[in-house]
Design an enzyme around this catalytic site. Sequence first.
Site, PDB file in Angstrom:
ATOM      1  N   HIS A   1      -9.328  -2.374  -4.457  1.00  0.00           N
ATOM      2  CA  HIS A   1      -8.177  -2.637  -3.593  1.00  0.00           C
ATOM      3  C   HIS A   1      -7.200  -3.609  -4.246  1.00  0.00           C
ATOM      4  O   HIS A   1      -5.985  -3.485  -4.077  1.00  0.00           O
ATOM      5  CB  HIS A   1      -8.592  -3.153  -2.209  1.00  0.00           C
ATOM      6  CG  HIS A   1      -7.400  -3.272  -1.319  1.00  0.00           C
ATOM      7  ND1 HIS A   1      -6.864  -2.179  -0.670  1.00  0.00           N
ATOM      8  CD2 HIS A   1      -6.582  -4.311  -1.045  1.00  0.00           C
ATOM      9  CE1 HIS A   1      -5.768  -2.561  -0.026  1.00  0.00           C
ATOM     10  NE2 HIS A   1      -5.575  -3.852  -0.239  1.00  0.00           N
TER      11      HIS A   1
ATOM     12  N   HIS B   1       0.837  -1.207   0.000  1.00  0.00           N
ATOM     13  CA  HIS B   1       0.000   0.000   0.000  1.00  0.00           C
ATOM     14  C   HIS B   1       0.875   1.261   0.000  1.00  0.00           C
ATOM     15  O   HIS B   1       0.559   2.250  -0.662  1.00  0.00           O
ATOM     16  CB  HIS B   1      -0.950   0.020   1.209  1.00  0.00           C
ATOM     17  CG  HIS B   1      -1.781  -1.225   1.312  1.00  0.00           C
ATOM     18  ND1 HIS B   1      -2.391  -1.615   2.473  1.00  0.00           N
ATOM     19  CD2 HIS B   1      -2.096  -2.181   0.383  1.00  0.00           C
ATOM     20  CE1 HIS B   1      -3.039  -2.751   2.257  1.00  0.00           C
ATOM     21  NE2 HIS B   1      -2.867  -3.116   1.008  1.00  0.00           N
TER      22      HIS B   1
ATOM     23  N   HIS C   1      -0.176 -11.115  -4.659  1.00  0.00           N
ATOM     24  CA  HIS C   1       1.218 -10.661  -4.526  1.00  0.00           C
ATOM     25  C   HIS C   1       2.194 -11.597  -5.227  1.00  0.00           C
ATOM     26  O   HIS C   1       3.161 -11.161  -5.824  1.00  0.00           O
ATOM     27  CB  HIS C   1       1.578 -10.524  -3.054  1.00  0.00           C
ATOM     28  CG  HIS C   1       0.629  -9.632  -2.319  1.00  0.00           C
ATOM     29  ND1 HIS C   1       0.375  -8.336  -2.714  1.00  0.00           N
ATOM     30  CD2 HIS C   1      -0.146  -9.846  -1.229  1.00  0.00           C
ATOM     31  CE1 HIS C   1      -0.512  -7.800  -1.889  1.00  0.00           C
ATOM     32  NE2 HIS C   1      -0.850  -8.696  -0.987  1.00  0.00           N
TER      33      HIS C   1
ATOM     34  N   ASP D   1      -3.228  -2.998  -4.723  1.00  0.00           N
ATOM     35  CA  ASP D   1      -2.163  -3.962  -4.426  1.00  0.00           C
ATOM     36  C   ASP D   1      -1.284  -4.192  -5.660  1.00  0.00           C
ATOM     37  O   ASP D   1      -0.061  -4.257  -5.564  1.00  0.00           O
ATOM     38  CB  ASP D   1      -2.755  -5.321  -4.016  1.00  0.00           C
ATOM     39  CG  ASP D   1      -3.258  -5.340  -2.577  1.00  0.00           C
ATOM     40  OD1 ASP D   1      -2.876  -4.462  -1.785  1.00  0.00           O
ATOM     41  OD2 ASP D   1      -4.042  -6.269  -2.253  1.00  0.00           O
TER      42      ASP D   1
HETATM   43 ZN    ZN Z   1      -3.682  -4.732   0.054  1.00  0.00          ZN
END
Ligand code: ZN
Length: 275
Positions: free
Chosen positions: A228, A74, A255, A232
């Site tokens: 969101h 973030h 991720h 990310d």
């Molecule tokens: Zn996040």
Amino acid sequence: MIKRQTTINRIFKITGIGLHSGRNVTLEFLPRREAGIAFIANGCMIPARYDHVADTRLSTQIASENASISTIEHLMAAFYFAGVTNCLVYIDGPEIPILDGSAWEFYHEMWRAGVYEFPDSGVYLKVLKPVEARNNDAWIRVKPLNTLDITMSIDFREPVGKQKKRVTDVENAFSIINSRTFGFLEELEAIQRAGLAKGASLDNAVAIGEDSIVNPDGLRYKKELVNHKILDCIGDLYTSGYRLLGKVEAFKTGHYLNNLLLREIFSSPDNYAIY
Ligand SMILES: [Zn+2]
């Protein structure tokens, strides 16, 4: 669109609790002449770069021999939106503060500090060939384009379900900056039994219950959750060390895949150009 390397105009600090440790962490932001974002933890410098990413299971964690820092994504997205390419961040704990679960406070403090521009180029990573990363049914791919354009799809259990969002003008997509992280209550219980997410609360995450959002004020945007995921993704892709130019499309990415995409891009000099 920024053209040159930049840094913050003055020093500032941000304090907040870490999502996993539940403990207070303070970040001190310093202007930096050298290219890139880097952290100093335990007296040791860790570049915020994809090739220093050590763990991607619950957040993006970077590490060196003597220190690691979790949940950088973030903050990295905030640097992207604030147009900051170079900065040194001192940290006195193992993870970046979660704040409200979005990039908003980081971004706001950077904006207040202002940006100083250097004469140097080397800001953009232009993708020259299609590149893809896959894991089971999840994928992320990027194709050549002169701007950054992201189309994100997610597929979770109800009440979230399938959601899709395209952002064409990413640099000015302000609804992305303050979209919060989210979690499913049943997963939170399992994570907390493992001694993690001790700092998680309705003040720093959207909690999804059996058939509704638990937070009394609900969502900030109808598409806050997919927003969101875009946040990310922007933060993770900024660990390239550059502002990516390309058409990004992703389905159920996270991720791990975001990092894998960067490793694929950098695996061949034919895939990209820096300018
Ligand atoms: Zn996040």
